[in-house]
Design an enzyme around this catalytic site. Structure first.
Site, PDB file in Angstrom:
ATOM      1  CG  ASN A   1      -6.985   9.824 -18.465  1.00 35.11           C
ATOM      2  OD1 ASN A   1      -5.876   9.628 -18.896  1.00 35.11           O
ATOM      3  ND2 ASN A   1      -7.507  11.067 -17.990  1.00 35.11           N
TER       4      ASN A   1
ATOM      5  CD  GLU B   1       0.025  18.797 -20.473  1.00 31.34           C
ATOM      6  OE1 GLU B   1      -0.999  19.557 -19.719  1.00 31.34           O
ATOM      7  OE2 GLU B   1       0.394  19.460 -21.672  1.00 31.34           O
TER       8      GLU B   1
ATOM      9  CB  CYS C   1      -6.132  15.598 -16.566  1.00 27.89           C
ATOM     10  SG  CYS C   1      -6.597  15.903 -18.277  1.00 27.89           S
TER      11      CYS C   1
ATOM     12  CD  GLU D   1       1.332  16.961 -23.672  1.00 25.29           C
ATOM     13  OE1 GLU D   1       0.272  16.221 -23.139  1.00 25.29           O
ATOM     14  OE2 GLU D   1       2.244  16.338 -24.068  1.00 25.29           O
TER      15      GLU D   1
HETATM   16  P1  NAP Z   1      -0.310   7.470 -12.803  1.00 27.01           P
HETATM   17  O1  NAP Z   1      -0.451   6.827 -11.713  1.00 27.01           O
HETATM   18  O2  NAP Z   1       0.545   9.065 -12.344  1.00 27.01           O
HETATM   19  O3  NAP Z   1       0.423   7.014 -14.008  1.00 27.01           O
HETATM   20  C1  NAP Z   1       0.640   7.742 -15.371  1.00 27.01           C
HETATM   21  C2  NAP Z   1       1.727   7.063 -15.731  1.00 27.01           C
HETATM   22  O4  NAP Z   1       3.131   7.209 -15.194  1.00 27.01           O
HETATM   23  C3  NAP Z   1       1.390   5.435 -16.076  1.00 27.01           C
HETATM   24  O5  NAP Z   1       2.217   4.989 -17.432  1.00 27.01           O
HETATM   25  C4  NAP Z   1       2.217   4.930 -15.082  1.00 27.01           C
HETATM   26  O6  NAP Z   1       2.696   3.529 -15.270  1.00 27.01           O
HETATM   27  C5  NAP Z   1       3.617   5.720 -14.940  1.00 27.01           C
HETATM   28  N1  NAP Z   1       4.164   5.746 -13.710  1.00 27.01           N
HETATM   29  C6  NAP Z   1       3.650   5.369 -12.567  1.00 27.01           C
HETATM   30  N2  NAP Z   1       4.692   5.469 -11.519  1.00 27.01           N
HETATM   31  C7  NAP Z   1       5.792   6.058 -12.305  1.00 27.01           C
HETATM   32  C8  NAP Z   1       7.294   6.346 -11.840  1.00 27.01           C
HETATM   33  N3  NAP Z   1       7.661   6.105 -10.462  1.00 27.01           N
HETATM   34  N4  NAP Z   1       7.961   6.941 -12.690  1.00 27.01           N
HETATM   35  C9  NAP Z   1       7.393   6.839 -14.049  1.00 27.01           C
HETATM   36  N5  NAP Z   1       6.472   6.515 -14.291  1.00 27.01           N
HETATM   37  C10 NAP Z   1       5.417   6.197 -13.532  1.00 27.01           C
HETATM   38  O7  NAP Z   1      -1.585   8.231 -13.484  1.00 27.01           O
HETATM   39  P2  NAP Z   1      -2.856   7.540 -13.964  1.00 27.01           P
HETATM   40  O8  NAP Z   1      -3.462   7.043 -12.801  1.00 27.01           O
HETATM   41  O9  NAP Z   1      -2.345   6.566 -15.138  1.00 27.01           O
HETATM   42  O10 NAP Z   1      -3.682   8.602 -14.795  1.00 27.01           O
HETATM   43  C11 NAP Z   1      -4.497   9.425 -13.984  1.00 27.01           C
HETATM   44  C12 NAP Z   1      -3.839  10.622 -13.669  1.00 27.01           C
HETATM   45  O11 NAP Z   1      -3.377  11.309 -14.914  1.00 27.01           O
HETATM   46  C13 NAP Z   1      -4.811  11.791 -13.221  1.00 27.01           C
HETATM   47  O12 NAP Z   1      -4.118  12.299 -12.068  1.00 27.01           O
HETATM   48  C14 NAP Z   1      -5.052  12.820 -14.319  1.00 27.01           C
HETATM   49  O13 NAP Z   1      -5.532  14.232 -13.958  1.00 27.01           O
HETATM   50  C15 NAP Z   1      -3.993  12.608 -14.955  1.00 27.01           C
HETATM   51  N6  NAP Z   1      -3.924  13.141 -16.457  1.00 27.01           N
HETATM   52  C16 NAP Z   1      -3.636  14.282 -16.740  1.00 27.01           C
HETATM   53  C17 NAP Z   1      -3.843  14.966 -18.020  1.00 27.01           C
HETATM   54  C18 NAP Z   1      -3.404  16.098 -18.432  1.00 27.01           C
HETATM   55  O14 NAP Z   1      -3.500  16.436 -19.729  1.00 27.01           O
HETATM   56  N7  NAP Z   1      -3.098  17.230 -17.599  1.00 27.01           N
HETATM   57  C19 NAP Z   1      -4.227  14.074 -18.905  1.00 27.01           C
HETATM   58  C20 NAP Z   1      -4.888  12.648 -18.544  1.00 27.01           C
HETATM   59  C21 NAP Z   1      -4.465  12.243 -17.250  1.00 27.01           C
HETATM   60  P3  NAP Z   1       1.808   2.423 -14.570  1.00 27.01           P
HETATM   61  O15 NAP Z   1       0.453   2.306 -15.462  1.00 27.01           O
HETATM   62  O16 NAP Z   1       2.438   1.194 -15.075  1.00 27.01           O
HETATM   63  O17 NAP Z   1       1.619   2.664 -13.235  1.00 27.01           O
END
Ligand code: NAP
Ligand code: MG
Length: 504
Positions: A164, A262, A296, A474
């Site tokens: 994102n 996060e 997020c 962070e």
């Molecule tokens: P995601 O599906 O959890 O993926 C995040 C990252 O983790 C990607 O690089 C993904 O790779 C990787 N990943 C997926 N499965 C994994 C595993 N089993 N082991 C290790 N890494 C793995 O999240 P997203 O859909 O990309 O992002 C949206 C989420 O991020 C939302 O829930 C949002 O709230 C959260 N977010 C939080 C913050 C914060 O600061 N709190 C900031 C931004 C976003 P792939 O892309 O290859 O699947």
């Protein structure tokens, strides 16, 4: 050991047809190639070398070697700070190209990308300054002893980031780890690896030694898992969804890695009847629809005091209808595309199920048809009312341009509703009553409270969650503690030998 072929490192244009991974200071092509797409058009943007476990292993070894035998962590801190400033300087000089690449790769609007790339630059500048005064202590201890503490880099850090905010999340991770003297294996999200790859290139251009920053664009289930479980990785810093965060924490436990998470959110906005209503309307508009709701800390639950509920809704709906979807390169476009079809279906699923449960869709509620961008993935900014607190649309993270609005009667009820969630990332309070602002800010269980403002993240402000939004902060000086270990050095300074058993 690997089928990867090494190529020499050179400075290439930011925007190009193909991006290699970078391991040990060199561009590498693996055996797999993947394509990234522009969500606004559905068109391919570029190809990139897709890492597998094999290259993840190479990257860990390169990072290990750089950390255990290299010079980065031994550099005087001022020299590390200068290098961070140099990274920021190169980013500034390529600002426009970085912004355009970010827009193409993620489908976000150019105005959103400008702010995010600028913040990424400022993050490097911030940590260049912050690391200078990050130091240990002299502690008062009794007797002929002294005690000092020193901060030492934690080691090899696996950093896994979401799609994102591809460039900004990379900066939030890389800048403090570099400042602290760590080595890094960065894994960008599969849909948006390009700006993180360019950032890694810029690190090398700025003089970060080989092996200190490595990037392995590959799948989370393969490369991500491999990094998380690897014995020679000391820390995992993850930003992403709560379910994956839980999985990572479990997998990292076998090697007792340091973990910061996060994660997701369902952030509330509390609007009291003494609020500046226009400010609350504009702030709520930004709070949910900025970055197409793919944030997020998106304020996706709005609670409005009953006396101003109708007036707020009328204004909020009218302004929402004025938001424009369209050419993401146009400065005046407000809303960008949804990252991909899968995510669009998730968003629509939440909206349709709310509708089936009796909710009212005041505006939006379906896939958007955007003239000239028919092959893109677009969703209409959506406002939902007549919901109950237990509905999925109120409790679960949707991660799209969808907001629920509900009434409340008094401060106590507002706080109860705000805290009735497993998440605790962002929150907002809109009131002109200073005492109330402070009472409510203290009572909300969230890492961030925005008072009369929709903005939450500046270099220097701690960003992170309570409850299932994760842990660790962070973007702030405290982050440096999460990339360092504290070593306590106890020295005896007495004249006579310490004969503690009292043996003659
Ligand atoms: P995601 O599906 O959890 O993926 C995040 C990252 O983790 C990607 O690089 C993904 O790779 C990787 N990943 C997926 N499965 C994994 C595993 N089993 N082991 C290790 N890494 C793995 O999240 P997203 O859909 O990309 O992002 C949206 C989420 O991020 C939302 O829930 C949002 O709230 C959260 N977010 C939080 C913050 C914060 O600061 N709190 C900031 C931004 C976003 P792939 O892309 O290859 O699947
Ligand atoms: Mg893309």
């Amino acid at each position: 050991m690997t089928t990867a072929q090494k190529k020499t490192f050179e400075v290439l244009p930011v925007k190009r047809d193909h991006y290699a991974m970078i391991i040990g200071g060199e561009r590498l092509e693996g055996t797999n190639v993947a394509t990234t797409y522009n969500p606004a058009t559905g068109n391919p943007v570029a190809t990139y070398a897709k890492a597998t476990k094999e290259e993840a292993e190479l990257a860990i070894q390169a990072a290990r070697k750089a950390f255990d035998f290299g010079k980065w962590k031994k550099f005087p801190v001022g020299k590390r700070a200068r290098t961070l400033n140099k990274i920021a300087g190169i980013m500034r000089s390529r600002f426009q190209e970085l912004v355009e690449l970010e827009v193409l790769d993620s489908g976000k609007t150019v105005s959103a990308a400008q702010g995010q790339v600028m913040q990424a630059i400022e993050d490097f500048e911030f940590y260049a300054g912050a690391i200078i005064s990050h130091r240990g202590h002299v502690n008062n201890i009794p007797g002929p002893f002294t005690n000092t503490t020193q901060k030492e880099p934690v080691g090899v850090c696996a950093q896994i980031i979401p799609w994102n905010y591809p460039m900004m999340m990379a900066a939030w991770k890389v800048a403090p780890a570099l400042a602290a003297g760590c080595s890094i294996v960065l894994k960008p999200a599969s849909p948006t690896p390009l700006t993180a790859i360019v950032l890694t290139e810029i690190c090398h251009e700025a003089g970060v030694p080989e092996g200190v920053v490595n990037i392995v664009p590959g799948s989370g289930s393969e490369v991500g898992n491999y990094l998380v479980e690897h014995k020679q990785v000391d820390k995992v810093a993850f930003t992403g969804s709560t379910p994956i965060g839980k999985d990572i924490m479990a997998r990292a436990s076998d090697t007792l890695k340091r973990v910061t998470l996060e994660l997701g959110g369902k952030s509330p906005s509390l609007i009291f009847d003494d609020a500046d209503l226009d400010a609350a309307v504009y702030g709520s508009l930004w709070g949910i629809f900025y970055n197409t709701g793919q944030s997020c800390e998106a304020r996706s639950r709005i609670y409005v005091q009953r006396g101003i509920y109708d007036e707020f809704l009328e204004k909020f709906v009218a302004k929402t209808k004025k938001l424009t979807l369209g050419d993401t390169m146009e400065a005046g476009t407000h809303i960008g595309a949804i990252i991909d079809e899968k995510q669009l279906q998730v968003i629509d699923g939440f909206v349709q199920s709310a509708k089936e449960q009796g909710a009212t869709i005041l505006t939006g509620g379906k896939r958007a048809q955007v003239h000239g961008f028919e092959s893109g993935t677009w969703y209409e900014p959506t406002i939902i009312t007549d919901v109950t607190q237990d509905m999925d649309v109120v409790q679960q993270e949707i991660f799209g341009p969808v907001v629920v609005v509900m009434p409340f009667d008094d401060e106590k009820e507002a706080i109860r509703l705000a805290n009735d969630t497993v998440y605790g990332l962002g929150s907002a309070v809109w009131t002109t009553n200073h005492g109330r602002a402070n009472r409510v800010a203290s009572a909300i269980q969230a890492g961030i409270v925005m008072v009369n403002s929709p903005l939450s993240a500046f270099p220097g402000t701690p960003f992170g969650g309570y409850k299932q939004s994760g842990f660790g902060r962070e973007l702030c000086v405290e982050t440096l503690d999460l990339y360092t270990e504290t070593k306590s050095i106890v020295s005896y300074i007495g004249e006579k030998p310490l004969n503690l058993f009292g043996i003659e």
